[in-house]
Scaffold this motif. Structure first.
Motif, mmCIF file in Angstrom:
data_model
loop_
_atom_site.group_PDB
_atom_site.id
_atom_site.type_symbol
_atom_site.label_atom_id
_atom_site.label_comp_id
_atom_site.label_asym_id
_atom_site.label_seq_id
_atom_site.Cartn_x
_atom_site.Cartn_y
_atom_site.Cartn_z
ATOM 1 N N ALA A 169 0.815 -1.223 0.000
ATOM 2 C CA ALA A 169 0.000 0.000 0.000
ATOM 3 C C ALA A 169 0.845 1.267 0.000
ATOM 4 C CB ALA A 169 -0.938 0.001 1.203
ATOM 5 N N ALA A 170 2.059 1.186 0.518
ATOM 6 C CA ALA A 170 2.930 2.361 0.561
ATOM 7 C C ALA A 170 3.533 2.695 -0.799
ATOM 8 C CB ALA A 170 4.048 2.145 1.578
ATOM 9 N N PHE A 171 3.374 1.793 -1.762
ATOM 10 C CA PHE A 171 4.013 1.980 -3.067
ATOM 11 C C PHE A 171 3.018 2.037 -4.228
ATOM 12 C CE2 PHE A 171 6.954 -0.336 -0.282
ATOM 13 C CZ PHE A 171 8.055 0.516 -0.309
ATOM 14 N N ARG A 172 1.741 1.895 -3.950
ATOM 15 C CA ARG A 172 0.767 1.822 -5.051
ATOM 16 C C ARG A 172 0.654 3.133 -5.817
ATOM 17 N NH1 ARG A 172 -2.471 -1.790 -1.312
ATOM 18 N NH2 ARG A 172 -1.880 -3.865 -2.064
ATOM 19 N N HIS A 173 1.047 4.230 -5.182
ATOM 20 C CA HIS A 173 1.009 5.511 -5.893
ATOM 21 C C HIS A 173 2.015 5.553 -7.036
ATOM 22 C CE1 HIS A 173 4.495 5.943 -3.306
ATOM 23 N NE2 HIS A 173 4.856 7.024 -3.978
ATOM 24 N N ALA A 174 3.028 4.679 -6.993
ATOM 25 C CA ALA A 174 4.134 4.757 -7.953
ATOM 26 C C ALA A 174 4.139 3.632 -8.981
ATOM 27 C CB ALA A 174 5.464 4.758 -7.199
ATOM 28 N N PHE A 175 3.240 2.654 -8.832
ATOM 29 C CA PHE A 175 3.252 1.490 -9.715
ATOM 30 C C PHE A 175 1.847 1.182 -10.210
ATOM 31 C CE2 PHE A 175 7.018 1.041 -7.099
ATOM 32 C CZ PHE A 175 7.986 0.640 -8.009
ATOM 33 N N ALA A 181 16.303 4.709 -3.628
ATOM 34 C CA ALA A 181 16.449 5.269 -2.278
ATOM 35 C C ALA A 181 15.287 6.187 -1.908
ATOM 36 C CB ALA A 181 17.775 6.009 -2.157
ATOM 37 N N ALA A 182 14.892 7.071 -2.811
ATOM 38 C CA ALA A 182 13.811 8.010 -2.484
ATOM 39 C C ALA A 182 12.498 7.271 -2.263
ATOM 40 C CB ALA A 182 13.670 9.043 -3.596
ATOM 41 N N LEU A 183 12.246 6.269 -3.082
ATOM 42 C CA LEU A 183 11.006 5.507 -2.949
ATOM 43 C C LEU A 183 10.962 4.754 -1.623
ATOM 44 C CD1 LEU A 183 8.441 4.891 -4.578
ATOM 45 C CD2 LEU A 183 9.627 2.903 -5.532
ATOM 46 N N MET A 184 12.088 4.152 -1.245
ATOM 47 C CA MET A 184 12.118 3.404 0.007
ATOM 48 C C MET A 184 12.087 4.339 1.212
ATOM 49 S SD MET A 184 11.914 0.410 -1.131
ATOM 50 C CE MET A 184 12.096 -0.486 0.410
ATOM 51 N N ASP A 185 12.676 5.512 1.075
ATOM 52 C CA ASP A 185 12.570 6.506 2.147
ATOM 53 C C ASP A 185 11.109 6.901 2.344
ATOM 54 O OD1 ASP A 185 13.485 8.308 4.111
ATOM 55 O OD2 ASP A 185 13.621 9.934 2.649
ATOM 56 N N GLY A 186 10.383 7.011 1.242
ATOM 57 C CA GLY A 186 8.980 7.371 1.316
ATOM 58 C C GLY A 186 8.117 6.337 2.011
ATOM 59 N N TYR A 187 8.621 5.104 2.104
ATOM 60 C CA TYR A 187 7.870 4.071 2.818
ATOM 61 C C TYR A 187 7.557 4.514 4.243
ATOM 62 C CZ TYR A 187 6.926 -0.269 5.338
ATOM 63 O OH TYR A 187 6.365 -1.237 6.145
ATOM 64 N N PHE A 188 8.505 5.177 4.877
ATOM 65 C CA PHE A 188 8.293 5.615 6.259
ATOM 66 C C PHE A 188 7.182 6.665 6.332
ATOM 67 C CE2 PHE A 188 12.567 3.927 6.135
ATOM 68 C CZ PHE A 188 12.653 3.194 7.306
ATOM 69 N N ASP A 189 7.167 7.580 5.367
ATOM 70 C CA ASP A 189 6.146 8.625 5.365
ATOM 71 C C ASP A 189 4.765 8.077 5.044
ATOM 72 O OD1 ASP A 189 8.039 10.664 5.900
ATOM 73 O OD2 ASP A 189 8.587 10.706 3.771
ATOM 74 N N ARG A 190 4.717 7.031 4.242
ATOM 75 C CA ARG A 190 3.446 6.472 3.792
ATOM 76 C C ARG A 190 3.058 5.222 4.573
ATOM 77 N NH1 ARG A 190 1.934 8.662 -0.991
ATOM 78 N NH2 ARG A 190 0.705 6.845 -1.589
ATOM 79 N N PHE A 191 3.772 4.956 5.651
ATOM 80 C CA PHE A 191 3.556 3.716 6.390
ATOM 81 C C PHE A 191 2.118 3.566 6.877
ATOM 82 C CE2 PHE A 191 3.320 1.290 10.334
ATOM 83 C CZ PHE A 191 3.840 0.079 9.907
ATOM 84 N N GLY A 192 1.502 4.662 7.266
ATOM 85 C CA GLY A 192 0.136 4.582 7.775
ATOM 86 C C GLY A 192 -0.823 3.902 6.814
ATOM 87 N N LEU A 193 -0.550 4.008 5.513
ATOM 88 C CA LEU A 193 -1.406 3.359 4.519
ATOM 89 C C LEU A 193 -1.360 1.841 4.638
ATOM 90 C CD1 LEU A 193 -0.467 5.511 1.385
ATOM 91 C CD2 LEU A 193 -2.555 5.676 2.760
ATOM 92 N N THR A 194 -0.292 1.318 5.221
ATOM 93 C CA THR A 194 -0.101 -0.138 5.259
ATOM 94 C C THR A 194 -0.830 -0.806 6.414
ATOM 95 O OG1 THR A 194 1.897 -0.246 6.666
ATOM 96 C CG2 THR A 194 2.214 0.281 4.321
ATOM 97 N N ILE A 195 -1.335 -0.031 7.360
ATOM 98 C CA ILE A 195 -1.952 -0.624 8.561
ATOM 99 C C ILE A 195 -3.320 -0.011 8.843
ATOM 100 C CG2 ILE A 195 0.194 -1.362 9.680
ATOM 101 C CD1 ILE A 195 -0.100 1.285 11.393
ATOM 102 N N ARG A 196 -4.039 0.342 7.806
ATOM 103 C CA ARG A 196 -5.342 0.979 8.009
ATOM 104 C C ARG A 196 -6.406 0.002 8.490
ATOM 105 N NH1 ARG A 196 -6.160 3.948 2.335
ATOM 106 N NH2 ARG A 196 -5.486 1.872 1.704
#
Length: 200
Positions: A19-25, A68-83
């Protein structure tokens, strides 16, 4: 048995890292290819063990600078993964609490992402008497030391503890530490095991 200990990810909250990466793929298959390429689950486990965000991103940048930028963004978007909650597990925990059992949680969780879990699900902190977060302690399940630490914090003997986790290796670790444990595959199976043990 006086202490019932819940895992959080995939027991109380569904964890969906894609869920943290669906915006990019365009598809989950593409996301899975990325996660496989960077060894996401091993990488994430080091954060559970206490590695901070900056070091985690640096480890990616050293081998896959393009990610690197995409994986760094995982932390910012983490909330999407545990809704999403696994509501049946919450209902069971509430039932146990009404019956005056002591409830704790023991979770492999990064110290950098744990605040998002508390923000999205503030009742985690009211449901449990205590929560042991691996990233804060710099130790992880299934290692014996984290089970022993919880016993110390909760002032409970190992044989008094009943543990619920979706990981077979974590369940084995709990049993090796002298705990009773249930391998969680769904609320129905958990309810049946608790009933068979006379806890519900």
């Amino acid at each position: 048995m006086t202490l019932i200990v819940f895992d959080i990810g995939n027991v109380l909250l569904r964890w969906d890292p894609q869920a943290a990466f669906r915006h990019a793929f365009a598809s989950d298959a593409e996301i899975d290819a990325l996660l496989d390429e960077v060894g996401f689950y091993d990488w994430n486990y080091e954060q559970d063990r206490g590695r901070p965000r900056a070091e985690a991103v640096a480890a990616i940048a050293a081998r896959w600078p393009e990610h690197a930028a995409l994986m760094d963004g995982y932390f910012d978007r983490f909330g999407l993964t545990i809704r999403d909650r696994i509501q049946g597990s919450w209902d069971i925990a509430a039932n146990l609490k009404v019956r005056a059992y002591r409830l704790w949680a023991l979770t492999n969780f990064s110290a950098d992402t744990w605040p998002a879990a508390r923000h999205l699900h503030p009742d985690l902190t009211t449901l449990f008497e205590g929560i042991l977060v691996s990233g804060h302690e710099r130790m992880v399940k299934p290692d014996r030391e984290i089970f022993d630490l919880l016993c110390t914090r909760a002032d409970a003997a190992p044989e008094q503890c009943y543990f619920i986790d979706d990981s077979a290796s974590n369940v084995a670790g709990a049993r090796a530490a002298g705990w009773q444990a249930h391998h969680f595959t769904g609320p129905e199976g958990l309810h049946a095991d608790l009933r068979d043990r006379g806890l519900l």
